[in-house]
Write an enzyme that holds these catalytic residues in place. Structure first.
Site: not given
Ligand code: MN
Length: 416
Positions: A348, A127, A132, A256, A232, A252, A125, A239
């Protein structure tokens, strides 16, 4: 011999320009399939009937198995299969069914169950949305230095877990875990109170790379078979407590949600757009002269119990700062290899303004701006009984390429 024409609804995600790949289950049988309008086309039956005769596909390539083996045949072959589906079944922009074909070649959508179309190997994953990353930086660190120093130089990512990726329609339990409540200094155990969605796009690897052999930015696209919508699910309170120093973990990996159709790179080609402008120079291995973003509308709705649905955000895939080919080039620059069936997600996808943010954390701004629902209630995070629905589409009418459903209902935590 006669031909039956089945019109394709104008707002269908599955126009003649799409032709995605998926897998459905009917009783004990699973089969690779495609979709046109409201109909699912059984590709195993097509092969048995000789529709793909000229392509010399391995026997039973679509029968009782995920699409990994099919993708492994390479794009020269898979593109031909897609073209053959188009030329065989589409007449004047509509689905045309010849009455000499076996009836089981076609299934009404909704009459069979869509399953995960691939066996997912490794899942990563990223970023990759600057908005975001900036929003999260403002909320949790320092508004003046919202982006960490590496962010404009590296497509930041972490290795996730594939075992808990589920197909659209699968219910998701609110996770239990450790959180810090209020002003407590030590953690308590129990259901997360801050379950969130993340609006993401995932891409599927369709070709193996060699260990020790980086994928160059200009060949990266040839390794990508197609795209899928990806929610996700994230537990923000878990977190917050766990993520320093090694990053996301149990917040996480509880679930998903993935849409069931793989939308091919070929179908998305007309929707390519320029990359977002660079704010700082990037290293040459990440630089590409190609158009590598895609204009894909994205939307998230929350359906509350009682079936009223509220759209909570509208974003676009083109807002990503780091493109898929940059993510893949970076992922392999150290010699890490990728394999057919690996899944890489964007992170995201938030847009530049309010109304286009890709998570409840941002939309409700850390709980300070409750979001009104059509049924009169409000949300700052997701409640038990809510169904989160992601949508994605490019183009419109007869050129519309949509992603189908990506939905999941949050149900109460298990009592453990
Ligand atoms: Mn994610």
């Amino acid at each position: 011999m006669s031909i039956t024409i089945l019109p394709i609804p104008l707002d269908s995600d599955f126009s003649p320009a799409n032709i995605p790949f998926g897998v459905f289950r009917d009783g004990e049988t699973t089969s690779g399939c495609s979709r046109i309008g409201d109909y699912i086309i059984d590709l195993h039956v097509c092969q048995e009937y000789g529709i793909f005769e000229d392509l010399r596909l391995p026997k039973n390539i679509f029968f009782n198995r995920p699409l990994n083996d099919f993708m492994s045949l390479g794009k020269e072959v898979t593109k031909e299969v897609r073209q053959t589906i188009m030329s065989t079944f589409i007449l004047d922009g509509q689905l045309a069914i010849n009455d000499i074909w076996p009836i089981e070649m076609f299934r009404k959508a909704g009459s069979v169950q869509m399953v995960l179309p691939i066996t997912i190997g490794d899942y990563t994953d990223f970023y990759s949305s600057k908005e975001h990353a900036t929003n999260v930086g403002i909320m949790f660190r320092d508004p003046k230095n919202a982006l960490l120093p590496n962010w404009l130089h590296i497509p930041v990512g972490y290795h996730g877990r594939s075992s808990s990726i589920v197909v659209s329609g699968t219910e998701v339990h609110r996770p239990n875990g450790q959180t810090i409540q209020g002003n407590d200094t030590s953690p308590t155990y129990g259901p997360s109170r801050q379950v969130d969605f993340e609006l993401e796009m995932a891409f599927v690897i369709g070709k193996n790379s060699g260990l020790g052999q980086p994928i160059g930015i200009n060949e990266a696209e040839s390794y990508i078979f197609g795209l899928m919508l990806f929610n996700d699910w994230s537990a923000r309170d878990i977190q917050k407590w766990e993520y320093v120093p090694l990053g996301p973990f149990l917040a996480k990996n509880f679930a998903s949600t993935l849409s069931p159709w793989i939308i091919t790179m070929e179908s998305l080609e007309p929707f390519k757009v320029e990359a977002q402008p660079r704010e700082k120079p990037i290293l040459p291995y990440l630089e590409s002269s190609q158009n590598c973003n895609y204009d894909i509308h994205l939307e998230v709705a929350i359906e509350t119990e009682g079936n009223s649905e509220t759209v909570v955000t509208r974003s676009n895939f083109k807002y990503l700062y780091w493109s898929m080919i940059q993510q893949l080039a970076h992922h392999t620059v150290n010699g890490c290899n990728v394999r057919v069936g690996d899944l890489l997600a964007s992170g995201t996808i938030s847009g530049p303004h309010e109304g286009s943010y890709g998570s409840m954390l941002e939309i409700a701004w850390k709980g300070t701006k409750p979001v009104p629902m059509k049924d009169g209630t409000t949300r700052i995070f997701i409640q038990d009984g809510d169904t989160v629905k992601l949508k994605g589409w490019a183009g419109n009418g007869s050129s519309r390429v949509g992603f189908g459903e990506c939905e999941g209902k949050l149900i109460p935590a298990l009592n453990t």
